[in-house]
Scaffold this motif. Structure first.
Motif, PDB file in Angstrom:
ATOM      1  N   TYR A  51       0.835  -1.203   0.000  1.00  0.00           N
ATOM      2  CA  TYR A  51       0.000   0.000   0.000  1.00  0.00           C
ATOM      3  C   TYR A  51       0.874   1.260   0.000  1.00  0.00           C
ATOM      4  CZ  TYR A  51      -3.532  -3.434   1.053  1.00  0.00           C
ATOM      5  OH  TYR A  51      -4.346  -4.528   0.981  1.00  0.00           O
ATOM      6  N   VAL A  52       1.970   1.192   0.724  1.00  0.00           N
ATOM      7  CA  VAL A  52       2.903   2.315   0.736  1.00  0.00           C
ATOM      8  C   VAL A  52       3.542   2.461  -0.645  1.00  0.00           C
ATOM      9  CG1 VAL A  52       5.043   3.205   1.747  1.00  0.00           C
ATOM     10  CG2 VAL A  52       3.348   2.093   3.200  1.00  0.00           C
ATOM     11  N   ALA A  53       3.893   1.344  -1.259  1.00  0.00           N
ATOM     12  CA  ALA A  53       4.479   1.382  -2.602  1.00  0.00           C
ATOM     13  C   ALA A  53       3.493   1.977  -3.600  1.00  0.00           C
ATOM     14  CB  ALA A  53       4.904  -0.013  -3.030  1.00  0.00           C
ATOM     15  N   ALA A  54       2.238   1.590  -3.498  1.00  0.00           N
ATOM     16  CA  ALA A  54       1.217   2.139  -4.398  1.00  0.00           C
ATOM     17  C   ALA A  54       1.045   3.630  -4.148  1.00  0.00           C
ATOM     18  CB  ALA A  54      -0.110   1.407  -4.196  1.00  0.00           C
ATOM     19  N   TYR A  55       1.100   4.043  -2.901  1.00  0.00           N
ATOM     20  CA  TYR A  55       0.991   5.471  -2.559  1.00  0.00           C
ATOM     21  C   TYR A  55       2.144   6.244  -3.194  1.00  0.00           C
ATOM     22  CZ  TYR A  55      -0.083   9.583   0.292  1.00  0.00           C
ATOM     23  OH  TYR A  55      -0.434  10.846   0.718  1.00  0.00           O
ATOM     24  N   LEU A  56       3.352   5.711  -3.070  1.00  0.00           N
ATOM     25  CA  LEU A  56       4.521   6.367  -3.653  1.00  0.00           C
ATOM     26  C   LEU A  56       4.424   6.434  -5.172  1.00  0.00           C
ATOM     27  CD1 LEU A  56       7.366   4.872  -1.444  1.00  0.00           C
ATOM     28  CD2 LEU A  56       6.522   7.218  -1.416  1.00  0.00           C
ATOM     29  N   LEU A  57       3.922   5.371  -5.789  1.00  0.00           N
ATOM     30  CA  LEU A  57       3.731   5.388  -7.243  1.00  0.00           C
ATOM     31  C   LEU A  57       2.726   6.460  -7.654  1.00  0.00           C
ATOM     32  CD1 LEU A  57       3.700   1.590  -8.111  1.00  0.00           C
ATOM     33  CD2 LEU A  57       5.389   3.283  -8.844  1.00  0.00           C
ATOM     34  N   VAL A  99       2.077   9.229  -6.040  1.00  0.00           N
ATOM     35  CA  VAL A  99       2.728  10.530  -5.860  1.00  0.00           C
ATOM     36  C   VAL A  99       3.685  10.801  -7.017  1.00  0.00           C
ATOM     37  CG1 VAL A  99       4.336  11.839  -4.411  1.00  0.00           C
ATOM     38  CG2 VAL A  99       2.449  10.600  -3.360  1.00  0.00           C
ATOM     39  N   LEU A 100       4.446   9.791  -7.395  1.00  0.00           N
ATOM     40  CA  LEU A 100       5.351   9.947  -8.533  1.00  0.00           C
ATOM     41  C   LEU A 100       4.585  10.204  -9.829  1.00  0.00           C
ATOM     42  CD1 LEU A 100       8.015   7.183  -7.861  1.00  0.00           C
ATOM     43  CD2 LEU A 100       8.359   9.645  -7.811  1.00  0.00           C
ATOM     44  N   GLY A 101       3.366   9.701  -9.893  1.00  0.00           N
ATOM     45  CA  GLY A 101       2.519   9.911 -11.065  1.00  0.00           C
ATOM     46  C   GLY A 101       1.863  11.277 -11.103  1.00  0.00           C
ATOM     47  N   GLY A 102       2.053  12.091 -10.075  1.00  0.00           N
ATOM     48  CA  GLY A 102       1.536  13.452 -10.090  1.00  0.00           C
ATOM     49  C   GLY A 102       0.442  13.756  -9.090  1.00  0.00           C
ATOM     50  N   LYS A 103      -0.010  12.775  -8.336  1.00  0.00           N
ATOM     51  CA  LYS A 103      -1.047  13.013  -7.326  1.00  0.00           C
ATOM     52  C   LYS A 103      -0.381  13.455  -6.025  1.00  0.00           C
ATOM     53  CE  LYS A 103      -4.638  11.091  -9.525  1.00  0.00           C
ATOM     54  NZ  LYS A 103      -5.914  11.653  -9.739  1.00  0.00           N
ATOM     55  N   ASP A 104      -0.677  14.672  -5.579  1.00  0.00           N
ATOM     56  CA  ASP A 104      -0.083  15.145  -4.324  1.00  0.00           C
ATOM     57  C   ASP A 104      -0.650  14.408  -3.119  1.00  0.00           C
ATOM     58  OD1 ASP A 104       1.598  16.958  -5.548  1.00  0.00           O
ATOM     59  OD2 ASP A 104       0.100  18.556  -5.512  1.00  0.00           O
ATOM     60  N   THR A 105      -1.956  14.178  -3.133  1.00  0.00           N
ATOM     61  CA  THR A 105      -2.608  13.419  -2.058  1.00  0.00           C
ATOM     62  C   THR A 105      -3.500  12.352  -2.693  1.00  0.00           C
ATOM     63  OG1 THR A 105      -4.368  15.064  -1.992  1.00  0.00           O
ATOM     64  CG2 THR A 105      -2.587  15.299  -0.379  1.00  0.00           C
ATOM     65  N   PRO A 106      -2.943  11.178  -2.947  1.00  0.00           N
ATOM     66  CA  PRO A 106      -3.713  10.115  -3.586  1.00  0.00           C
ATOM     67  C   PRO A 106      -4.898   9.669  -2.735  1.00  0.00           C
ATOM     68  CG  PRO A 106      -1.380   9.594  -3.568  1.00  0.00           C
ATOM     69  CD  PRO A 106      -1.569  10.792  -2.707  1.00  0.00           C
ATOM     70  N   ALA A 107      -5.990   9.377  -3.398  1.00  0.00           N
ATOM     71  CA  ALA A 107      -7.189   8.864  -2.731  1.00  0.00           C
ATOM     72  C   ALA A 107      -7.169   7.338  -2.778  1.00  0.00           C
ATOM     73  CB  ALA A 107      -8.435   9.402  -3.425  1.00  0.00           C
ATOM     74  N   SER A 108      -8.066   6.716  -2.043  1.00  0.00           N
ATOM     75  CA  SER A 108      -8.111   5.257  -2.010  1.00  0.00           C
ATOM     76  C   SER A 108      -8.389   4.677  -3.392  1.00  0.00           C
ATOM     77  CB  SER A 108      -9.148   4.770  -0.999  1.00  0.00           C
ATOM     78  OG  SER A 108     -10.432   5.224  -1.361  1.00  0.00           O
ATOM     79  N   GLY A 109      -9.193   5.362  -4.190  1.00  0.00           N
ATOM     80  CA  GLY A 109      -9.474   4.894  -5.546  1.00  0.00           C
ATOM     81  C   GLY A 109      -8.220   4.847  -6.412  1.00  0.00           C
ATOM     82  N   ASP A 110      -7.335   5.812  -6.215  1.00  0.00           N
ATOM     83  CA  ASP A 110      -6.079   5.830  -6.965  1.00  0.00           C
ATOM     84  C   ASP A 110      -5.218   4.620  -6.622  1.00  0.00           C
ATOM     85  OD1 ASP A 110      -6.750   8.346  -8.078  1.00  0.00           O
ATOM     86  OD2 ASP A 110      -5.906   9.378  -6.327  1.00  0.00           O
ATOM     87  N   LEU A 111      -5.137   4.328  -5.332  1.00  0.00           N
ATOM     88  CA  LEU A 111      -4.320   3.195  -4.896  1.00  0.00           C
ATOM     89  C   LEU A 111      -4.951   1.866  -5.297  1.00  0.00           C
ATOM     90  CD1 LEU A 111      -3.160   4.377  -1.364  1.00  0.00           C
ATOM     91  CD2 LEU A 111      -2.176   4.854  -3.594  1.00  0.00           C
ATOM     92  N   GLU A 112      -6.273   1.789  -5.219  1.00  0.00           N
ATOM     93  CA  GLU A 112      -6.962   0.572  -5.641  1.00  0.00           C
ATOM     94  C   GLU A 112      -6.701   0.298  -7.116  1.00  0.00           C
ATOM     95  OE1 GLU A 112     -11.135   0.663  -4.681  1.00  0.00           O
ATOM     96  OE2 GLU A 112     -10.725   1.014  -2.560  1.00  0.00           O
ATOM     97  N   LYS A 113      -6.707   1.336  -7.917  1.00  0.00           N
ATOM     98  CA  LYS A 113      -6.466   1.187  -9.355  1.00  0.00           C
ATOM     99  C   LYS A 113      -5.057   0.657  -9.608  1.00  0.00           C
ATOM    100  CE  LYS A 113      -6.723   3.798 -13.670  1.00  0.00           C
ATOM    101  NZ  LYS A 113      -6.951   5.106 -14.274  1.00  0.00           N
ATOM    102  N   ILE A 114      -4.084   1.196  -8.901  1.00  0.00           N
ATOM    103  CA  ILE A 114      -2.692   0.750  -9.061  1.00  0.00           C
ATOM    104  C   ILE A 114      -2.547  -0.708  -8.631  1.00  0.00           C
ATOM    105  CG2 ILE A 114      -0.339   1.038  -8.169  1.00  0.00           C
ATOM    106  CD1 ILE A 114      -0.970   4.077  -8.030  1.00  0.00           C
ATOM    107  N   LEU A 115      -3.086  -1.038  -7.465  1.00  0.00           N
ATOM    108  CA  LEU A 115      -2.943  -2.399  -6.944  1.00  0.00           C
ATOM    109  C   LEU A 115      -3.696  -3.424  -7.789  1.00  0.00           C
ATOM    110  CD1 LEU A 115      -3.180  -1.588  -3.146  1.00  0.00           C
ATOM    111  CD2 LEU A 115      -1.150  -2.304  -4.399  1.00  0.00           C
TER     112      LEU A 115
END
Length: 113
Positions: free
Chosen positions: A3-9, A11-27
């Protein structure tokens, strides 16, 4: 950790404060089922914090941790000494023990499973 890795990805993708939907999409893009409780906890813990500052703090904490790399060298030195002493059975046991330790390098889990 995933989850931390997805959060960092994110942020690197341009989201300053990623939402749960962003992380769910990555995972989900790599086939990982999301645990909503863990995801919410990670987002809550990282909300409003600068990733650069968190990484800097983490590096400082890691640099203060002692590293005990001497154990492997001592074990490697013990095997030739035992063989030189003529005790072949003991040397074989120690060699088998070293092999079994190296077989479990992944510690029973994988990063992206």
């Amino acid at each position: 950790m995933r989850y931390v890795a997805a959060y960092l990805l994110a942020v690197l993708g341009g989201k300053d404060t990623p939402a749960s939907g962003d992380l769910e999409k990555i995972l989900s893009s790599v086939g990982i089922e999301v645990d909503a409780e863990r995801l919410t906890k990670v987002i809550k813990e990282l909300a409003g914090k600068s990733i650069e500052d968190l990484i800097k703090e983490g590096r400082e904490k890691l640099s203060s941790m002692p590293v005990g790399g001497g154990g492997a060298v001592a074990a490697a030195d013990a095997a030739p000494a035992a063989a030189a002493g003529g005790d072949k059975k003991e040397a074989k046991k120690e060699e088998k023990k070293e092999e079994s330790e190296s077989e479990d390098d992944d510690m029973g889990f994988a990063l992206f499973e």
